[in-house]
Structures are given as C-alpha cells and as structure tokens.
Design an enzyme around this catalytic site. Structure first.
Site, PDB file in Angstrom:
ATOM      1  N   LEU A 187       0.833  -1.210   0.000  1.00 25.08           N
ATOM      2  CA  LEU A 187       0.000   0.000   0.000  1.00 25.08           C
ATOM      3  C   LEU A 187       0.866   1.257   0.000  1.00 25.08           C
ATOM      4  CD1 LEU A 187      -2.620  -1.152   2.652  1.00 25.08           C
ATOM      5  CD2 LEU A 187      -3.005  -0.915   0.195  1.00 25.08           C
ATOM      6  N   GLY A 188       2.052   1.136   0.536  1.00 27.25           N
ATOM      7  CA  GLY A 188       2.927   2.308   0.575  1.00 27.25           C
ATOM      8  C   GLY A 188       4.278   1.954   1.160  1.00 27.25           C
TER       9      GLY A 188
ATOM     10  N   GLY B 119       7.460   3.422   3.462  1.00 34.04           N
ATOM     11  CA  GLY B 119       7.832   4.473   4.402  1.00 34.04           C
ATOM     12  C   GLY B 119       9.277   4.308   4.785  1.00 34.04           C
ATOM     13  N   ILE B 120       9.762   5.206   5.634  1.00 30.18           N
ATOM     14  CA  ILE B 120      11.157   5.105   6.063  1.00 30.18           C
ATOM     15  C   ILE B 120      11.394   3.833   6.872  1.00 30.18           C
ATOM     16  CG2 ILE B 120      12.195   7.424   6.000  1.00 30.18           C
ATOM     17  CD1 ILE B 120      10.943   7.821   8.832  1.00 30.18           C
ATOM     18  N   ASN B 121      10.340   3.375   7.541  1.00 28.92           N
ATOM     19  CA  ASN B 121      10.513   2.216   8.416  1.00 28.92           C
ATOM     20  C   ASN B 121      10.096   0.904   7.775  1.00 28.92           C
ATOM     21  OD1 ASN B 121      11.461   3.725  10.653  1.00 28.92           O
ATOM     22  ND2 ASN B 121       9.378   4.473  10.930  1.00 28.92           N
ATOM     23  N   GLY B 122       9.897   0.895   6.479  1.00 32.46           N
ATOM     24  CA  GLY B 122       9.510  -0.350   5.822  1.00 32.46           C
ATOM     25  C   GLY B 122       8.190  -0.227   5.094  1.00 32.46           C
ATOM     26  N   LYS B 123       7.638  -1.383   4.770  1.00 26.13           N
ATOM     27  CA  LYS B 123       6.449  -1.433   3.923  1.00 26.13           C
ATOM     28  C   LYS B 123       5.159  -1.404   4.726  1.00 26.13           C
ATOM     29  CE  LYS B 123       8.088  -5.033   1.356  1.00 26.13           C
ATOM     30  NZ  LYS B 123       8.055  -6.200   0.488  1.00 26.13           N
ATOM     31  N   VAL B 124       4.129  -0.876   4.088  1.00 27.43           N
ATOM     32  CA  VAL B 124       2.781  -1.045   4.620  1.00 27.43           C
ATOM     33  C   VAL B 124       2.063  -1.924   3.595  1.00 27.43           C
ATOM     34  CG1 VAL B 124       0.616   0.086   5.220  1.00 27.43           C
ATOM     35  CG2 VAL B 124       2.772   1.161   5.858  1.00 27.43           C
TER      36      VAL B 124
ATOM     37  N   ASP C 246       5.161  15.404  12.369  1.00 34.57           N
ATOM     38  CA  ASP C 246       5.482  14.931  11.022  1.00 34.57           C
ATOM     39  C   ASP C 246       4.277  15.109  10.098  1.00 34.57           C
ATOM     40  OD1 ASP C 246       7.436  13.947   9.290  1.00 34.57           O
ATOM     41  OD2 ASP C 246       6.798  11.868   9.547  1.00 34.57           O
TER      42      ASP C 246
HETATM   43  P1  ADP Z   1       6.642   5.385   7.709  1.00 32.90           P
HETATM   44  O1  ADP Z   1       6.479   5.708   9.151  1.00 32.90           O
HETATM   45  O2  ADP Z   1       7.572   4.236   7.489  1.00 32.90           O
HETATM   46  O3  ADP Z   1       6.917   6.582   6.850  1.00 32.90           O
HETATM   47  P2  ADP Z   1       3.793   5.424   7.084  1.00 32.90           P
HETATM   48  O4  ADP Z   1       2.964   5.062   8.253  1.00 32.90           O
HETATM   49  O5  ADP Z   1       3.888   6.872   6.737  1.00 32.90           O
HETATM   50  O6  ADP Z   1       5.245   4.763   7.229  1.00 32.90           O
HETATM   51  O7  ADP Z   1       3.281   4.649   5.804  1.00 32.90           O
HETATM   52  C1  ADP Z   1       3.951   4.729   4.582  1.00 32.90           C
HETATM   53  C2  ADP Z   1       2.953   4.828   3.445  1.00 32.90           C
HETATM   54  O8  ADP Z   1       2.086   3.672   3.444  1.00 32.90           O
HETATM   55  C3  ADP Z   1       2.007   6.028   3.532  1.00 32.90           C
HETATM   56  O9  ADP Z   1       2.540   7.187   2.957  1.00 32.90           O
HETATM   57  C4  ADP Z   1       0.799   5.523   2.759  1.00 32.90           C
HETATM   58  O10 ADP Z   1       0.976   5.700   1.365  1.00 32.90           O
HETATM   59  C5  ADP Z   1       0.773   4.037   3.074  1.00 32.90           C
HETATM   60  N1  ADP Z   1      -0.138   3.773   4.194  1.00 32.90           N
HETATM   61  C6  ADP Z   1       0.149   3.948   5.506  1.00 32.90           C
HETATM   62  N2  ADP Z   1      -0.904   3.630   6.279  1.00 32.90           N
HETATM   63  C7  ADP Z   1      -1.887   3.240   5.439  1.00 32.90           C
HETATM   64  C8  ADP Z   1      -3.249   2.783   5.633  1.00 32.90           C
HETATM   65  N3  ADP Z   1      -3.776   2.685   6.853  1.00 32.90           N
HETATM   66  N4  ADP Z   1      -3.963   2.477   4.542  1.00 32.90           N
HETATM   67  C9  ADP Z   1      -3.427   2.583   3.302  1.00 32.90           C
HETATM   68  N5  ADP Z   1      -2.172   3.011   3.049  1.00 32.90           N
HETATM   69  C10 ADP Z   1      -1.399   3.328   4.102  1.00 32.90           C
END
Ligand code: ADP
Length: 355
Positions: free
Chosen positions: A26-27, A29-34, A142
């Site tokens: 789904l996305g 991030g810096i800490n890995g995948k969602v 953030d």
């Molecule tokens: P990090 O802390 O690693 O940056 P995030 O929590 O920001 O991670 O998530 C990274 C990306 O994943 C987001 O920018 C978004 O695109 C996707 N994402 C995060 N949470 C959700 C969610 N609940 N539903 C759908 N996509 C999500």
C-alpha cells in the site's frame, strides 16, 4: 497521565492466525512497507505496518493507539507482538485507507472544480485531528502531505492523519503539579517549553494550507538541493509571498490565517485553539466558492512533487532538532521551583559520584 488500566497491550498470538497477509504493497515508508492484509473470518481488508520492536516503535504504537478513536486519525484495529526470524516485531493492523493521498485527490479534480470552500473544509478536518492531539498533550511533528489519507475514493470519504513515528508527548504542566507543589500562579515562561513541539504542527498546517490553496509550496530551494542554506534562511525569516495570478482571487481571510500559522517566531505562531476558532475554519460552509488553481498547478508540478515532499520532510527534521534544543534551553532558564529542586538533586548526585 494514562492509568495502566487504560494502556492496551499487544496480542502475543501469531497475527497469521487471524489475518492473511497479501502481496499488495500500500505504501513505502522510512521504516519499511505497509501491506494489505485480510481478516480470515470477516474477509475485511486492512493495512499492516511492520515495525522492529524497539523503544521508538513502542512509543509510536502507544501514542497512535491512544488517539486512534478520533474521527480524523487512522484507526488502529489490532497490535501484535510476534517474532520473525529471531527478531521481535510490532505488527500494527490499521483501517485500510483506500482513497489515497490528499493531494492526489485534489489533482484528480477537473480544472476549476476545487473551490476555496472545499479547501476550508479540508483544513477543518486536518485541524480536528491536530486539536484532538494537542488537547491530549501529544504533538505529531510529522504532519505532511503523504500522511493525510482518505478512507475511500467516494465523495463522502473522511480525511485522516497517520504515521506517529515522530509523535511526542509534550512536556505536560501536570507533571510539575505534584501534590506538594501546586502553584496558584504559574509564570508564562514556566508553561513555556512544551509549546515548541506543538508549534511545529502549526507550521506544517500553514504549509499544507498554502499548498491546498495554490498547488505549490511557500518555500522553494533554488538549486534543487533538498534543503539549501538559502531555503533554511527563507523559512527562518518567513520569506514567502502570495504570487499572482494564483493568489489573486483568494480571500484575505485565508491569507491572514496562513500568515498566522507561518509566523517565524514559534511563540507568536497561532495555537490550534486560535486556528479552529478562526472564522475561515470554524464557518467553512460560509467561505466563498471561489475556484482555485490547485488541481492544475499540482498537475503541472507533478514531476517535482517528490522534491516538494523531500523538502518538507527535511524542513520538519531540522525544525524538530532546533525546537528540541530551544526546549532544553528554555527548561534550563526556567525558574520553576520543582525543576530547580530536580536540577540541584542531579548536581548533588553528580558531585557525589565525582568525589
Ligand atoms: P513510515 O512511518 O515508514 O513513513 P507510514 O505510516 O507513513 O510509514 O506509511 C507509509 C505509506 O504507506 C504512507 O505514505 C501511505 O501511502 C501508506 N499507508 C500507511 N498507512 C496506510 C493505511 N492505513 N492504509 C493505506 N495506506 C497506508
């Protein structure tokens, strides 16, 4: 202060007993995948964020969990504590935000279809999330475009804030009000230090609102460097403007609100209470339906959008460090009796260990 009773504990049973993990990312991030996951019994889809279990991850999950009841904050459904290849992980199951990012949705609108009133409604939603956090002594720190997501792609979708990776419990005055020291009057400088973290969120609100109104950010780095010394100076000295033609028809009320939120002096910057009481936010339904150029400008700047995101990420990182230092200095200077007592105690211990 949260009582232990209210503190939720992660489940220790395997997540895969309850959910099926899919390959859909789904996305990033810096800490890995969602990734997406599906509840085995209900077949409902959720988003799964995997964090390596450490103190920072625990704080993120704890703070996010505490505030996940807010209508404008992404809901946490379940948290698991599981071990993968010998590493302890925290697995956070969240509601799946199928509507994608805020600015993608604005960009997808037809030219001229996005109005100042809709912009005010969006700001009202984001402010509701920040108000919820600040009133519970939590700063997000953030707040940026990629952390603002829509529940669905339907017109009635709800905008929600996510990613509590830098959230911080703000220095609460309550902690100074121990039973033996409850002051009748507390000087402003004593109440001071906690305001820096919260003011970081207000600066972000100002930047996000600026982009919502016109489709480009208030601060640009000239030479493509992520955060150039020049840009840092422009942010510090508040050098931005409202250029024509994009800002010509925007109401003075909206511009004044942005100015209040982007005030360079964090102690003079608006507080969330000021923002939510501002007429443009509180009475968003009465804001003029002036068409904005946001969608078109976002489309035109699509290629540079990753740079805009990086710049905001770096500006926030710089601000967090700067404000942490200012906070330490403010604490150092404060003449709060309890802090003085604590400081003396630390000095005593220090001296005792030296001798
Ligand atoms: P990090 O802390 O690693 O940056 P995030 O929590 O920001 O991670 O998530 C990274 C990306 O994943 C987001 O920018 C978004 O695109 C996707 N994402 C995060 N949470 C959700 C969610 N609940 N539903 C759908 N996509 C999500």
């Amino acid at each position: 202060m949260l009582s232990l009773q209210n503190q939720r504990q992660p489940k220790t049973t395997p997540l895969v007993d309850d959910y099926e993990i899919s390959d859909t990312v789904l996305g990033l991030g810096i800490n890995g995948k969602v990734v997406q996951c599906t509840h085995r019994r209900t077949k409902q889809n959720y988003a799964l964020k995997v964090l390596l279990d450490n103190e920072k991850a625990r704080r993120e999950v704890d703070l996010h969990w505490r505030v996940s009841g807010c209508r404008h904050i992404v809901n946490i459904i379940d948290v698991y504590e599981n071990t993968y290849s010998g590493r302890k992980c925290l697995l956070v199951v969240m509601e799946c935000m199928e509507g994608g990012e805020l600015f993608q949705r604005i960009q997808d609108k037809a030219d001229g279809a996005f109005t100042e009133r809709e912009a005010a409604q969006i700001m009202h939603e984001i402010c509701a999330a920040i108000d919820y956090l600040h009133s519970r002594d939590i700063a997000h720190r953030d707040l940026k475009p990629e952390n603002l997501l829509y529940t669905t792609s339907q017109p009635n979708a709800i905008l929600k804030l996510t990613d509590f990776g830098f959230a911080k419990e703000t220095f609460s005055n309550d902690t100074l009000q121990t039973p033996c020291y409850t002051p009748y009057y507390v000087a402003p400088e004593v109440l001071g230090p906690e305001k820096y973290d919260k003011s970081c969120d207000i600066w972000s609100l100002g930047v996000v609102m600026y982009i919502i109104m016109c489709g480009f950010p208030p601060f640009y780095s000239n030479n493509g460097m992520a955060i150039s010394p020049g840009m840092k100076k422009r942010i510090r000295t508040g050098q931005y403007d409202f250029p024509d033609p994009e800002w010509t028809n925007v109401s003075p009320a909206a511009k004044d609100l942005i100015k209040g939120m982007l005030n360079v002096d964090p102690s003079k910057r608006l507080r969330i209470q000021d923002v939510i009481r501002n007429k443009w936010i509180a009475q968003f339904n009465a804001v003029p339906q002036t068409p904005l150029c946001t969608g078109r400008m976002l489309k035109e700047g699509e290629e540079t959008w990753p740079e805009v995101q990086e710049e905001m990420t770096r500006s926030l990182a710089t601000m967090r460090v700067d404000y942490d230092q200012m906070q330490i200095k403010a604490l150092d200077k404060s003449n709060n009796p309890l802090l003085t007592k604590r400081r003396k105690k630390i000095e005593e211990i220090f001296n005792a260990t030296r001798n």
